[in-house]
Design a protein around this motif. Structure first.
Motif, PDB file in Angstrom:
ATOM      1  N   THR A  99      -4.139  -3.567  10.857  1.00 44.38           N
ATOM      2  CA  THR A  99      -2.851  -3.136  11.405  1.00 44.38           C
ATOM      3  C   THR A  99      -3.076  -2.185  12.565  1.00 44.38           C
ATOM      4  N   MET A 100      -2.226  -2.224  13.566  1.00 47.91           N
ATOM      5  CA  MET A 100      -2.210  -1.291  14.693  1.00 47.91           C
ATOM      6  C   MET A 100      -3.584  -1.107  15.337  1.00 47.91           C
ATOM      7  N   GLY A 101      -4.357  -2.150  15.440  1.00 50.85           N
ATOM      8  CA  GLY A 101      -5.686  -2.040  16.007  1.00 50.85           C
ATOM      9  C   GLY A 101      -6.693  -1.406  15.089  1.00 50.85           C
ATOM     10  N   SER A 102      -6.305  -1.135  13.848  1.00 52.61           N
ATOM     11  CA  SER A 102      -7.198  -0.531  12.861  1.00 52.61           C
ATOM     12  C   SER A 102      -6.976  -1.247  11.524  1.00 52.61           C
ATOM     13  N   SER A 103      -6.722  -0.498  10.475  1.00 49.41           N
ATOM     14  CA  SER A 103      -6.531  -1.115   9.159  1.00 49.41           C
ATOM     15  C   SER A 103      -5.613  -0.261   8.303  1.00 49.41           C
ATOM     16  N   TYR A 104      -5.181  -0.853   7.190  1.00 48.23           N
ATOM     17  CA  TYR A 104      -4.406  -0.121   6.190  1.00 48.23           C
ATOM     18  C   TYR A 104      -4.977  -0.426   4.815  1.00 48.23           C
ATOM     19  N   SER A 105      -4.692   0.434   3.858  1.00 45.12           N
ATOM     20  CA  SER A 105      -5.119   0.189   2.473  1.00 45.12           C
ATOM     21  C   SER A 105      -4.102   0.806   1.522  1.00 45.12           C
ATOM     22  N   ILE A 106      -3.897   0.132   0.420  1.00 45.26           N
ATOM     23  CA  ILE A 106      -2.954   0.593  -0.605  1.00 45.26           C
ATOM     24  C   ILE A 106      -3.649   0.558  -1.957  1.00 45.26           C
ATOM     25  N   GLN A 107      -3.528   1.635  -2.706  1.00 47.72           N
ATOM     26  CA  GLN A 107      -3.886   1.660  -4.125  1.00 47.72           C
ATOM     27  C   GLN A 107      -2.628   2.071  -4.884  1.00 47.72           C
ATOM     28  N   TYR A 108      -2.296   1.346  -5.940  1.00 48.65           N
ATOM     29  CA  TYR A 108      -1.125   1.752  -6.709  1.00 48.65           C
ATOM     30  C   TYR A 108      -1.335   1.475  -8.184  1.00 48.65           C
ATOM     31  N   VAL A 109      -0.655   2.286  -8.979  1.00 47.68           N
ATOM     32  CA  VAL A 109      -0.724   2.133 -10.437  1.00 47.68           C
ATOM     33  C   VAL A 109       0.352   1.133 -10.849  1.00 47.68           C
ATOM     34  N   ARG A 110      -0.096   0.000 -11.374  1.00 50.49           N
ATOM     35  CA  ARG A 110       0.834  -1.035 -11.808  1.00 50.49           C
ATOM     36  C   ARG A 110       1.107  -0.875 -13.302  1.00 50.49           C
TER      37      ARG A 110
END
Length: 332
Positions: free
Chosen positions: A28-39
């Motif tokens: 994303t946006m020329g870089s990256s994204y990451s998500i961690q979530y408690v399911r």
């Protein structure tokens, strides 16, 4: 019989679903994204959450990317002087916040810095990084200045041929929007990050806090200077060590002081800000980095900003934390 009952209870408890930690990410946006979530049991699957997150990131890109000719900001930048562009509530919020930072910093922070970025080689229209000649710099500076930008009702207007760049605050804003969406989906604990801007909410499945490493600015490798527990807080780090060039032994970073029309020239190497809002953390980390070690420190103290300022000294770096930062880290 009692032993059998205990055995049945153990089996029943073993079959009960437990929270799991899910992870995903992407560019994303020329870089990256990451998500961690408690399911939680019955909670949304990673594929569903990822689709929602990427829809937000795509909308941010469609509004604020200066590398897209069809983005909202590019359409505004293409307007001649004394023209206006209708904007939505999202862009209104970011433009208003950017103007607020410009006023607070007396013009050091400035959304209209795009012509300077291009001229020095850091913008989307740049060919190479270089020190511009004085005449070209003087011409570009005539197209820079936050006072040439104004908001009229639901329109963004310019009285000079200014061009905007929202890269200093768009990622933090995206993280806030992602956090709002995750909460709306019933997710109560997560760590959301986009291009290095992040926000931690709740706790991990084992009850421990999310841990975030604050980088020491080194060009050759990343070193964790300090690891902190973060809960219901955003973290933003701005530094001059990721995007720069050198010319005749001098270092020129992509961090610009719009008042001077050139990259900053001081020894403040990095700033980390903690705030409940990722947008606020993103914006103020940039403001402090522009202002420098002493003015940035004074500004942070005067405005109660939770910040760490990392300054270059002979042989290494010196870190200084504001009282607001120390209180937050201690959980006060």
């Amino acid at each position: 019989m009692r032993a059998l009952l205990i055995f049945i209870l153990i089996l029943m408890s073993a079959c009960e679903p437990t929270p799991t930690l899910e992870r995903f990410g992407g560019p994303t946006m020329g870089s990256s994204y990451s998500i961690q979530y408690v399911r939680q049991p019955g909670g949304p699957a990673p594929e569903q959450v990822q689709a929602e997150v990427e829809a937000i990131l795509q909308a941010i890109d469609a509004r604020y990317s200066t590398y897209r000719g069809d983005s909202t900001v590019s359409r505004f930048n293409q307007l001649a002087a004394n023209q206006c562009l209708p904007i939505d509530a999202d862009l209104f919020e970011l433009a208003s916040f950017g103007q607020h930072l410009a006023e607070q910093s007396q013009g050091a922070f400035d959304l209209t810095v795009e012509p300077l970025l291009d001229l020095w080689g850091f913008g989307p229209q740049a060919r190479e990084m270089h020190v511009p000649d004085p005449q070209a710099l003087a011409r570009a500076r005539q197209r820079v200045g936050y006072r040439h930008l104004r908001i009229e009702g639901e329109a963004l207007c310019k009285d000079a041929a200014i061009e905007l760049d929202f890269n200093s605050i768009a990622a933090g804003h995206a993280v806030d929007l992602i956090a709002q969406r995750l909460r709306a989906m019933g997710i109560e604990a997560f760590l959301a990050e986009a291009t290095g801007e992040l926000k931690a909410v709740g706790r991990k499945p084992d009850g421990s806090a999310w841990r975030v490493a604050l980088e020491l600015p080194r060009e050759d490798r990343q070193i964790a200077r300090q690891v902190i527990d973060v809960e219901d807080m955003a973290v933003s780090t701005s530094g001059d060590y990721r995007h720069y060039f050198e010319d005749n032994g001098r270092r020129y970073s992509h961090t610009f002081d719009a008042r001077l029309g050139r990259p900053v020239e001081h020894d403040l190497a990095a700033v980390t800000v903690l705030d409940a809002s990722a947008l606020q953390a993103d914006g103020y980390s940039t403001v402090l980095l522009i202002l420098g070690p002493q003015q940035g420190w004074d500004f942070a103290i005067a405005h109660g900003i939770a910040a760490v300022l990392v300054t270059r000294v002979e042989g290494g770096f010196v870190s200084r934390s504001t009282p607001a930062f120390e209180r937050l880290v201690k959980g006060e």
